[in-house]
Design a protein around this motif. Structure first.
Motif, short mmCIF file in Angstrom:
data_model
loop_
_atom_site.label_atom_id
_atom_site.label_comp_id
_atom_site.label_asym_id
_atom_site.label_seq_id
_atom_site.Cartn_x
_atom_site.Cartn_y
_atom_site.Cartn_z
N GLY A 110 -8.95 -8.09 -9.40
CA GLY A 110 -10.23 -8.22 -9.23
C GLY A 110 -10.56 -8.72 -7.98
N THR A 111 -11.90 -9.28 -7.81
CA THR A 111 -12.26 -9.95 -6.60
C THR A 111 -12.21 -11.49 -6.70
N VAL A 112 -11.71 -12.11 -8.04
CA VAL A 112 -11.93 -13.57 -8.37
C VAL A 112 -10.66 -14.19 -8.34
N ILE A 113 -10.53 -15.08 -7.57
CA ILE A 113 -9.12 -15.70 -7.67
C ILE A 113 -9.25 -16.91 -8.84
N HIS A 114 -8.53 -16.58 -10.15
CA HIS A 114 -8.60 -17.38 -11.27
C HIS A 114 -7.10 -17.39 -11.98
N LYS A 115 -6.82 -18.30 -12.57
CA LYS A 115 -5.28 -18.30 -13.12
C LYS A 115 -5.39 -17.15 -14.21
N ASP A 116 -6.43 -16.97 -15.02
CA ASP A 116 -6.59 -15.75 -15.80
C ASP A 116 -6.43 -14.44 -15.21
N ILE B 112 -7.07 -11.50 1.23
CA ILE B 112 -7.50 -10.02 1.19
C ILE B 112 -7.76 -9.33 0.04
N LEU B 113 -8.72 -8.40 0.15
CA LEU B 113 -9.01 -7.21 -0.93
C LEU B 113 -8.49 -6.13 -0.73
N LEU B 114 -7.49 -5.66 -1.51
CA LEU B 114 -6.77 -4.49 -1.59
C LEU B 114 -7.28 -3.67 -2.63
N ASN B 115 -7.65 -2.47 -2.15
CA ASN B 115 -8.09 -1.28 -3.12
C ASN B 115 -7.01 -0.29 -3.70
N ILE B 116 -6.71 -0.88 -4.70
CA ILE B 116 -5.34 0.27 -5.28
C ILE B 116 -5.77 1.06 -6.38
N GLY B 117 -5.71 2.32 -6.14
CA GLY B 117 -6.30 3.21 -7.56
C GLY B 117 -7.48 3.01 -7.75
N GLU B 118 -8.67 2.87 -6.92
CA GLU B 118 -9.96 2.62 -7.24
C GLU B 118 -10.26 1.44 -7.82
N HIS B 119 -9.36 0.33 -7.85
CA HIS B 119 -9.36 -1.02 -8.32
C HIS B 119 -9.27 -1.82 -7.47
N PRO B 120 -9.88 -3.05 -7.35
CA PRO B 120 -9.66 -4.15 -6.16
C PRO B 120 -8.43 -5.04 -6.63
N TRP B 121 -7.61 -5.71 -5.94
CA TRP B 121 -6.63 -6.67 -6.00
C TRP B 121 -7.16 -7.73 -5.01
N GLN C 78 0.74 -1.25 -0.06
CA GLN C 78 0.03 0.11 -0.18
C GLN C 78 0.77 1.27 0.15
N GLN C 79 1.85 1.08 0.79
CA GLN C 79 2.60 2.47 0.77
C GLN C 79 3.30 2.76 -0.33
N ARG C 80 4.04 1.66 -1.08
CA ARG C 80 4.67 1.85 -2.36
C ARG C 80 3.95 2.51 -3.42
N MET C 81 2.44 1.99 -3.56
CA MET C 81 1.37 2.39 -4.42
C MET C 81 1.06 3.73 -3.97
N ILE C 82 1.05 4.23 -2.91
CA ILE C 82 0.79 5.83 -2.53
C ILE C 82 1.89 6.48 -2.93
N ALA C 83 3.25 6.02 -2.88
CA ALA C 83 4.17 6.86 -3.26
C ALA C 83 4.21 7.16 -4.70
N TYR C 84 3.70 6.07 -5.49
CA TYR C 84 3.50 6.24 -7.09
C TYR C 84 2.42 7.20 -7.29
N GLU C 85 1.51 7.16 -6.50
CA GLU C 85 0.27 8.07 -6.56
C GLU C 85 0.87 9.59 -6.63
N HIS C 86 1.47 9.75 -5.26
CA HIS C 86 1.99 11.36 -5.18
C HIS C 86 3.21 11.58 -6.39
N LEU C 87 3.62 10.77 -6.92
CA LEU C 87 4.74 11.23 -8.13
C LEU C 87 3.87 11.49 -9.10
#
Length: 1007
Positions: free
Chosen positions: A300-306, A331-340, A100-109
């Motif tokens: 996304g929210t589905v665990i699948h090989k694709d 765990i569901l992680l919201n990165i840049g308004e998109h779920p991982w 999360q911290q690294r993605m926030i740093a990218y957003e600030h960039l």
């Protein structure tokens, strides 16, 4: 007795197990016994010994030892598991926080790039280069290869933009997009720049659906967003890996960004970072990833090989499929308004470090000791009682045999009670047994008489024996059952008998096939019923096709003359030389034609509604004009029947609402039309009330009423009840269609009626108030011509193709005054000849014509290369969906239903010819103003008002909601005192908008 076991034999015959049945033992003939009694199985002998053994010390020892062992194991396992899970949770949270911290740093960039555009009036390529160079991304932001800027380019700017970039030193630059759109978002800047990135310039963020969704979300929300999983190209075109892109919008400074529309209008472009997921993760963790916990990142929210974005490559000791992780967590992680979704699981090293195996070792040791103690003590008890059990075994065996005989008798009764015919044979087609139903069919008195016999020894004369023998032999050889095979046999009357037959191979206890079991049932009656049902279905389908053909032909024939009626009514509506009375007459003709068109559509709509193909299309429309049209239509019809028609608003009504205007008009016309039709004296009243976005429509009449037993029938298609004198006046479809449409609007149509006293219909629907509509009186002036580009040095020509002179005449008289050159053709062949010798700018063609129809004409025109882009509009009275679809497939650009509406026609002409309309001047002379009758009067106009007694009359009429009375009284005022004309015009304007409140406020000034 013998055992029927259709299933896999011990010798691997591969037959699926379908069940086991115990059948009676053949009597006589020395047949082999196929099922031993229970005393042949040693396990039953041991069971009897154990059952009669009293619970004693060995079992108590075993129970206590097992209890203590399980308690110790469970306690230790719980404690170890809790400690281990806390360690696992700590590792998961540490990894999650780091990402999360690294993605926030990218957003600030990216927000730094956003600030650059807000600071400088224009950000050049050099500015962007210097900005990115000063960021030192390799040192402070590892994982980022380059930072890009994509600029918003409109379709009109596309070619100039490409030329500009090529002039700047990018000769191969272009916008990489697969489709033509209104706007593009090509990548313009990319720093730090290397020549290997040249293939990335011009990549359109809107070209790919995944990137487009993220880019549009960033544009509309103003937030940093990331895409879903995409395949990114690295420094070399062949270097492709899964990754994602982060977007941040750039808006024009100093503008409002409160709404989505504001943000879309202010968008300049997007700053973006593209990431290889494995590169990002390596830059975050390096070589410090925990080796005892593995994780994968899914898009996304589905665990699948694709959806897999990243699989931790640092753990080289990943186990195979044999390993079951001690702990897992998603765990569901919201990165840049998109779920991982991140999946964590432990590795074998985690288990080793946490000593997971200690509780299991204690459990195994305790179980071994408990069993050893129980065996030792149990052996002593069994040995002591063994002699006693041997003495009682004979008595128990006799009891078992008696129970088996009883069960055999019960099974025989069950088999004889089965309604199907059942028999079983050996490998030589000799009967081993049957049920009583089959014995009677075979002509014997009881089931025992058939055992040991063949078919030729029985009293019946069965035919096709060889066929049945071959079928039985096939089942036996294949060792595969066959269920519900349908066979047809002739009977003595040369008719057919249908049999449902099942054949199952018989096995002995060793799995060997020793015969076959056959069951069959006479299903002749069922088959005859199915044949009759199929015949009835085919007849119904033929009738349905005939009905559809009739409806299509009837609709086409009725719409053709209506095209002339409504066409010339619209043409005359545009004639400003007509008097107000003449214009009123033309409007009555147009409304009456529309009503007739509604009746025609009723019949077509019923089949569409029942097929579920009708949808609602909500629009914003002027509610006052809508009610005015309804009341004007039925005032005339009520006057013809010499009955009253009243409109009563029950509350202040909104000027504009949002709903399906066409379907709502159809509902009200059907209900009020029925009320007028069944009312001989008295009148009909339309009441409308509004409350919190819901409008109640209520229609009351003093007609003949409806009997209580007929209230349900009136909503059935083609059902007409009541006085037979009225039944010929309608189709019997109006109320059926009305009820279905009201239900589609989310409401219910209610009715109350008393015979000979009248009826009341009402419904309440949601019509939200709208503020974006205006009255028809305030619409743009009438179109009088058009402008074309200076390069077009001749008149625009339109070719009208129709075999009916009346239809061509309507279009000629409508389009010629506007400045078009209109040519005519009688059929498709003439159309082709004119197109080849004197090409028009646009074709309006009918579809159903002699010699050559419109479908074929359009197909042939499209085959000519020079006319591939010639606009062709199909104008036809065939309005079924199939006709419209076929016209588009033949090559037509659009479909225009007949009767033709002028506004729709002019809209299509503007679209396909690129016209700019010239409207009638908004400034009218006094003479023109008098010719137009009631025009819009400004709110602040000062009037010469009526006398107090005249104002009182108008006030009382407005309070009663008598719109017709107000309009009649204003005509009288206008004739008595011409100075009141401006005042009268304002009153009429408010009356036609059903605005009784403002009428009261206006006339109160003069009371």
């Amino acid at each position: 007795m013998f055992t029927l076991t259709p299933g896999p034999s011990p010798r691997g015959r591969g037959v699926k197990t379908t069940g086991t049945a115990v059948l009676p033992t053949p009597v006589g003939g020395g047949e082999k016994c196929l099922s031993p009694t229970l005393h042949h199985y040693p396990i039953f002998h041991h069971f009897d010994i154990m059952r009669n053994t009293t619970i004693h010390i060995p079992f108590i020892v075993l129970l206590l030892s097992l209890t203590f062992t399980l308690w110790s194991w469970q306690t230790l396992k719980t404690n170890v598991t809790d400690v281990n899970y806390e360690q696992f949770e700590l590792r998961v949270e540490r990894l999650k926080f780091t990402i999360q911290q690294r993605m926030i740093a990218y957003e600030h960039l990216l927000r730094g790039g956003q600030s650059l555009f807000a600071t400088l009036p224009t950000v050049t390529r050099q500015d962007w280069h210097e900005y990115v160079s000063n960021l030192h991304t390799d040192e402070y932001f590892p994982g980022i290869k380059a930072i890009g800027f994509s600029q918003r380019i409109l379709a009109s700017e596309k070619f100039s933009h490409i030329e500009q970039l090529r002039a700047e030193g990018f000769p191969d630059y272009t916008i990489h997009s697969t489709t033509e759109r209104d706007e593009y978002m090509p990548l313009l800047y990319l720093e730090p720049w290397t020549p290997s990135y040249s293939h990335s310039l011009g990549l359109d963020a809107y070209a790919d659906p995944v990137r487009r969704d993220a880019a549009e979300q960033a544009r509309d929300t103003g937030k940093a967003t990331i895409t879903g999983k995409v395949i990114l190209v690295g420094e070399h075109p062949t270097d492709t890996k899964p990754g994602f892109i982060m977007y941040l919008p750039i808006y024009r400074p100093g503008v409002s960004l409160r709404t989505v529309a504001d943000r879309r209008a202010a968008l300049i472009g997007l700053v973006s970072n593209g990431f290889f997921v494995d590169t990002v993760m390596h830059s975050i963790f390096g070589d410090k990833v925990q080796l005892d916990v593995d994780f994968q990142i899914y898009d996304g929210t589905v665990i699948h090989k694709d959806n897999l974005l990243y699989d931790d490559p640092a753990n080289n000791d990943k186990p195979g499929d044999y390993y079951k992780p001690q702990f897992t967590k998603d765990i569901l992680l919201n990165i840049g308004e998109h779920p991982w979704t991140i999946h964590f699981q432990t590795l074998p090293k985690f288990d080793s470090a946490t000593r997971k195996q200690i509780p299991d070792m204690i459990l195994l040791g305790g179980l071994f000791i408990s069993i050893l103690l129980a065996v030792l003590t149990g052996s002593l008890t069994i040995a002591r009682r063994f002699n006693t059990q041997l003495q009682t075994e004979m008595g128990q065996r006799q009891q078992v045999e008696g129970r088996l005989r009883n069960r055999e008798e019960l099974l025989r009764l069950i088999i004889d009670s089965i309604p199907q015919y059942i028999f079983w044979k050996d490998l030589h087609n000799t009967y081993l047994g049957c049920n009583r139903r089959f014995a009677l069919l075979a002509g014997v008195d009881n089931t025992l008489q058939i055992i040991g016999k063949t078919d030729v020894e029985l009293p019946w004369k069965e035919t096709n024996l060889q066929k049945f023998y071959l079928q039985n032999q096939r089942i036996i050889e294949n060792d595969q059952p066959e269920y519900h095979a349908i066979e047809i046999l002739p009977d003595q009357n040369n008719s057919s008998i249908w049999l449902d037959i099942s054949r199952i191979p018989l096995h002995d206890v060793d799995g060997e096939v020793i015969g076959i079991l056959v069951t069959f049932e006479d299903i002749t009656t069922q088959k005859e019923a199915e044949a009759a049902l199929l015949q009835a279905k085919e007849a119904a389908e033929i009738a349905n096709r005939a009905k559809s053909s009739f409806l299509a032909n009837m609709s086409h024939e009725l719409r053709t003359p209506l095209n002339g009626i409504l066409g010339y009514a619209q043409i005359l509506n545009r004639d400003k030389t007509l008097t107000e009375k003449q214009q009123d007459g033309i409007r009555i003709i147009e409304r009456s034609g529309d009503y007739l068109l509604t009746l025609i559509n009723d019949i077509l709509d019923l089949s569409k509604i029942e097929a579920g193909r009708v949808e609602l299309y909500p629009v914003d429309f002027h509610f006052g004009d809508f009610l005015q049209g309804i009341t004007d239509l039925f005032k005339m019809r009520a006057q013809q029947k010499e009955i009253a028609f009243n409109y009563e608003p029950l509350s202040p009504l909104p000027k504009g609402v949002r709903g399906d205007e066409k379907r709502l008009r159809q509902v009200l016309i059907n209900i009020i039309g029925n009320a007028v039709k069944f009312t001989k004296q008295g009148g009909v009243t339309l009441k409308v009330g509004y409350h919190q976005g819901h409008i109640r429509f209520q229609v009351e009449d003093t007609g003949i009423g409806i009997a209580a037993e007929d209230l349900e029938k009136i909503f059935l298609p083609f059902q007409q009840v009541g006085d037979a004198n009225y039944r010929a006046e309608g189709t019997g479809l109006g109320l059926s269609i009305t009820q279905k449409l009201v239900q589609m609007m989310g409401a219910e149509l209610h009715v109350e009626s008393t015979l000979e006293h009248g009826s009341t219909f009402w419904f309440v629907i949601e019509l939200p108030e709208s503020t974006v509509v205006k009255s028809k009186h305030q619409e743009q002036p009438i179109i009088t011509g058009f402008q074309i580009s200076p390069q077009h040095d001749r008149k625009i020509s339109i070719l009208v193709v129709d075999d009916k002179w009346e239809n061509r005449s309507v279009l000629v008289n409508l389009l010629t005054p506007l400045g078009f050159e209109v040519r005519e053709a009688n059929h498709g062949q003439e159309c082709l000849e004119q197109v080849q010798h004197n090409p028009p700018d646009l074709i309006l063609t009918d579809l159903v014509m002699p010699v050559m129809d419109g479908f074929e004409a359009a197909r042939r025109i499209r085959k000519l290369p020079q006319f591939k882009n010639l606009p062709i509009i199909a104008a036809s009275a065939s309005v079924f969906d199939l006709d419209q679809q076929q016209s588009l497939e033949a090559g037509c650009n659009a479909f225009l239903p007949k009767p033709i509406r002028v506004d729709l026609l002019l809209e299509l002409l503007q679209q396909y010819l690129g016209l700019t309309w010239i409207y009638e001047s908004a400034t009218l002379t006094a003479t023109a103003d008098e010719a137009l009758g009631d025009t819009i009067v400004a709110e602040d106009t000062q009037f010469i008002g009526p006398a107090p007694e005249q104002s009182a009359v108008l006030f009382d009429l407005a309070m009663m909601g008598d719109i017709a009375g107000i309009l009649d009284y204003t005509h009288q005022l206008e004739q008595d005192n011409p100075q009141l004309i401006p005042f009268v015009k304002k009153i009429r304007q408010l009356a036609k908008e059903f605005n009784e409140r403002e009428i009261c406020e206006l006339v109160e000034r003069y009371k």
